[in-house]
Design a protein around this motif. Structure first.
Motif, PDB file in Angstrom:
ATOM      1  N   PHE A 114      33.244 -24.571 -81.902  1.00  0.00           N
ATOM      2  CA  PHE A 114      31.860 -24.127 -81.779  1.00  0.00           C
ATOM      3  C   PHE A 114      31.760 -23.343 -80.486  1.00  0.00           C
ATOM      4  O   PHE A 114      32.493 -23.623 -79.538  1.00  0.00           O
ATOM      5  CB  PHE A 114      30.892 -25.320 -81.758  1.00  0.00           C
ATOM      6  CG  PHE A 114      30.869 -26.064 -83.048  1.00  0.00           C
ATOM      7  CD1 PHE A 114      30.007 -25.681 -84.069  1.00  0.00           C
ATOM      8  CD2 PHE A 114      31.714 -27.145 -83.257  1.00  0.00           C
ATOM      9  CE1 PHE A 114      29.987 -26.368 -85.278  1.00  0.00           C
ATOM     10  CE2 PHE A 114      31.705 -27.838 -84.461  1.00  0.00           C
ATOM     11  CZ  PHE A 114      30.837 -27.439 -85.476  1.00  0.00           C
ATOM     12  N   ALA A 115      30.883 -22.363 -80.469  1.00  0.00           N
ATOM     13  CA  ALA A 115      30.831 -21.490 -79.300  1.00  0.00           C
ATOM     14  C   ALA A 115      29.411 -21.353 -78.786  1.00  0.00           C
ATOM     15  O   ALA A 115      28.451 -21.462 -79.548  1.00  0.00           O
ATOM     16  CB  ALA A 115      31.380 -20.116 -79.667  1.00  0.00           C
ATOM     17  N   PRO A 116      29.289 -21.100 -77.489  1.00  0.00           N
ATOM     18  CA  PRO A 116      27.954 -20.848 -76.935  1.00  0.00           C
ATOM     19  C   PRO A 116      27.431 -19.487 -77.378  1.00  0.00           C
ATOM     20  O   PRO A 116      28.166 -18.671 -77.927  1.00  0.00           O
ATOM     21  CB  PRO A 116      28.189 -20.891 -75.426  1.00  0.00           C
ATOM     22  CG  PRO A 116      29.641 -20.568 -75.253  1.00  0.00           C
ATOM     23  CD  PRO A 116      30.335 -21.073 -76.478  1.00  0.00           C
ATOM     24  N   THR A 117      26.161 -19.241 -77.137  1.00  0.00           N
ATOM     25  CA  THR A 117      25.511 -17.990 -77.508  1.00  0.00           C
ATOM     26  C   THR A 117      26.323 -16.784 -77.043  1.00  0.00           C
ATOM     27  O   THR A 117      26.726 -16.714 -75.891  1.00  0.00           O
ATOM     28  CB  THR A 117      24.111 -17.929 -76.851  1.00  0.00           C
ATOM     29  OG1 THR A 117      23.381 -19.070 -77.273  1.00  0.00           O
ATOM     30  CG2 THR A 117      23.364 -16.671 -77.255  1.00  0.00           C
ATOM     31  N   GLY A 118      26.562 -15.887 -77.963  1.00  0.00           N
ATOM     32  CA  GLY A 118      27.299 -14.676 -77.627  1.00  0.00           C
ATOM     33  C   GLY A 118      28.754 -14.717 -78.017  1.00  0.00           C
ATOM     34  O   GLY A 118      29.428 -13.691 -78.050  1.00  0.00           O
TER      35      GLY A 118
ATOM     36  N   GLU B 101      29.847 -16.646 -80.840  1.00  0.00           N
ATOM     37  CA  GLU B 101      29.929 -17.266 -82.160  1.00  0.00           C
ATOM     38  C   GLU B 101      30.996 -16.619 -83.043  1.00  0.00           C
ATOM     39  O   GLU B 101      31.667 -17.288 -83.817  1.00  0.00           O
ATOM     40  CB  GLU B 101      28.580 -17.189 -82.880  1.00  0.00           C
ATOM     41  CG  GLU B 101      27.444 -17.914 -82.186  1.00  0.00           C
ATOM     42  CD  GLU B 101      26.675 -17.033 -81.213  1.00  0.00           C
ATOM     43  OE1 GLU B 101      27.219 -16.001 -80.758  1.00  0.00           O
ATOM     44  OE2 GLU B 101      25.523 -17.385 -80.902  1.00  0.00           O
ATOM     45  N   ALA B 102      31.150 -15.301 -82.928  1.00  0.00           N
ATOM     46  CA  ALA B 102      32.082 -14.590 -83.806  1.00  0.00           C
ATOM     47  C   ALA B 102      33.538 -14.835 -83.421  1.00  0.00           C
ATOM     48  O   ALA B 102      34.440 -14.478 -84.174  1.00  0.00           O
ATOM     49  CB  ALA B 102      31.783 -13.087 -83.765  1.00  0.00           C
ATOM     50  N   ASP B 103      33.760 -15.429 -82.264  1.00  0.00           N
ATOM     51  CA  ASP B 103      35.130 -15.584 -81.770  1.00  0.00           C
ATOM     52  C   ASP B 103      35.809 -16.870 -82.220  1.00  0.00           C
ATOM     53  O   ASP B 103      37.020 -16.988 -82.111  1.00  0.00           O
ATOM     54  CB  ASP B 103      35.143 -15.570 -80.236  1.00  0.00           C
ATOM     55  CG  ASP B 103      34.710 -14.236 -79.671  1.00  0.00           C
ATOM     56  OD1 ASP B 103      34.637 -13.256 -80.439  1.00  0.00           O
ATOM     57  OD2 ASP B 103      34.465 -14.173 -78.456  1.00  0.00           O
ATOM     58  N   VAL B 104      35.066 -17.851 -82.662  1.00  0.00           N
ATOM     59  CA  VAL B 104      35.681 -19.141 -82.972  1.00  0.00           C
ATOM     60  C   VAL B 104      36.549 -19.042 -84.217  1.00  0.00           C
ATOM     61  O   VAL B 104      36.249 -18.252 -85.110  1.00  0.00           O
ATOM     62  CB  VAL B 104      34.625 -20.265 -83.152  1.00  0.00           C
ATOM     63  CG1 VAL B 104      33.958 -20.583 -81.838  1.00  0.00           C
ATOM     64  CG2 VAL B 104      33.616 -19.897 -84.223  1.00  0.00           C
TER      65      VAL B 104
ATOM     66  N   SER C 165      45.237 -15.420 -79.153  1.00  0.00           N
ATOM     67  CA  SER C 165      45.067 -16.075 -80.456  1.00  0.00           C
ATOM     68  C   SER C 165      46.255 -15.843 -81.388  1.00  0.00           C
ATOM     69  O   SER C 165      46.354 -16.496 -82.427  1.00  0.00           O
ATOM     70  CB  SER C 165      43.777 -15.594 -81.123  1.00  0.00           C
ATOM     71  OG  SER C 165      43.835 -14.196 -81.313  1.00  0.00           O
ATOM     72  N   SER C 166      47.163 -14.928 -81.036  1.00  0.00           N
ATOM     73  CA  SER C 166      48.317 -14.686 -81.920  1.00  0.00           C
ATOM     74  C   SER C 166      49.471 -15.658 -81.654  1.00  0.00           C
ATOM     75  O   SER C 166      50.467 -15.655 -82.374  1.00  0.00           O
ATOM     76  CB  SER C 166      48.803 -13.242 -81.771  1.00  0.00           C
ATOM     77  OG  SER C 166      49.430 -13.053 -80.523  1.00  0.00           O
ATOM     78  N   ILE C 167      49.339 -16.499 -80.624  1.00  0.00           N
ATOM     79  CA  ILE C 167      50.388 -17.496 -80.377  1.00  0.00           C
ATOM     80  C   ILE C 167      50.260 -18.591 -81.443  1.00  0.00           C
ATOM     81  O   ILE C 167      49.201 -19.218 -81.554  1.00  0.00           O
ATOM     82  CB  ILE C 167      50.254 -18.136 -78.974  1.00  0.00           C
ATOM     83  CG1 ILE C 167      50.305 -17.065 -77.878  1.00  0.00           C
ATOM     84  CG2 ILE C 167      51.354 -19.184 -78.756  1.00  0.00           C
ATOM     85  CD1 ILE C 167      49.994 -17.599 -76.475  1.00  0.00           C
ATOM     86  N   PRO C 168      51.316 -18.823 -82.238  1.00  0.00           N
ATOM     87  CA  PRO C 168      51.230 -19.880 -83.256  1.00  0.00           C
ATOM     88  C   PRO C 168      50.919 -21.227 -82.618  1.00  0.00           C
ATOM     89  O   PRO C 168      51.457 -21.550 -81.552  1.00  0.00           O
ATOM     90  CB  PRO C 168      52.637 -19.892 -83.880  1.00  0.00           C
ATOM     91  CG  PRO C 168      53.223 -18.558 -83.542  1.00  0.00           C
ATOM     92  CD  PRO C 168      52.621 -18.167 -82.222  1.00  0.00           C
ATOM     93  N   LYS C 169      50.021 -21.996 -83.231  1.00  0.00           N
ATOM     94  CA  LYS C 169      49.556 -23.222 -82.574  1.00  0.00           C
ATOM     95  C   LYS C 169      50.677 -24.231 -82.332  1.00  0.00           C
ATOM     96  O   LYS C 169      50.638 -24.997 -81.378  1.00  0.00           O
ATOM     97  CB  LYS C 169      48.384 -23.842 -83.324  1.00  0.00           C
ATOM     98  CG  LYS C 169      48.709 -24.482 -84.649  1.00  0.00           C
ATOM     99  CD  LYS C 169      47.485 -25.262 -85.146  1.00  0.00           C
ATOM    100  CE  LYS C 169      47.840 -26.070 -86.369  1.00  0.00           C
ATOM    101  NZ  LYS C 169      47.192 -25.663 -87.597  1.00  0.00           N
TER     102      LYS C 169
END
Ligand SMILES: [Zn+2]
Length: 136
Positions: free
Chosen positions: A75-79, A81-84, A104-108
């Motif tokens: 969950f993300a704060p305002t602004g 939201e599209a990144d989660v 975000s491209s690093i495999p988990k």
């Protein structure tokens, strides 16, 4: 250049550490170092919490760091939201603790405490500046 250029969404347009954004524009992530006692700060501070001095030098955070801790944000704060989902990380660069996002491209399955990281400055499509950690 004002502080509003920093990050995907900036909540402050003016600070005493605006040079932070100018260094980012030059491709450098920087902290401040107290001229009196030598204490280093990241995020940069304009005033020293150690000796109460207010004269600071800038220093570049560079080289290879190590992942200290991380968490996945669902969950993300305002602004944001599209990144989660994204991964927030704390990394140690020669004793300086730096907080930021993990590439975000690093495999988990490859993300683990102690892994080597480098700083990557981001020029976002909308003209904003930020940084993230990438695998070293
Ligand atoms: Zn100081």
């Amino acid at each position: 250049m004002g502080f509003e250029k920093f990050g995907r969404k900036s909540f402050a347009s003016q600070t005493k550490v605006e040079s932070f954004v100018e260094y980012l524009a030059k491709g450098e992530l920087s902290g401040t170092q107290c001229k009196s006692c030598g204490k280093q700060y990241f995020p940069p501070r304009a005033d020293c919490a150690e000796c109460l001095g207010n004269e600071m030098d800038w220093f570049k955070i560079e080289g290879t760091g190590n992942l200290v801790s991380f968490t996945k944000a669902g969950f993300a704060p305002t602004g944001f939201e599209a990144d989660v989902p994204y991964t927030l990380a704390l990394a140690d660069f020669n004793g300086i603790k730096v907080f930021g996002r993990l590439d975000s491209s690093i495999p988990k399955e490859e993300v683990s405490v102690g892994m080597a990281l480098q700083i990557n400055i981001l020029n976002l499509p909308d003209g904003q500046l930020s940084y993230e950690f990438v695998k070293s």
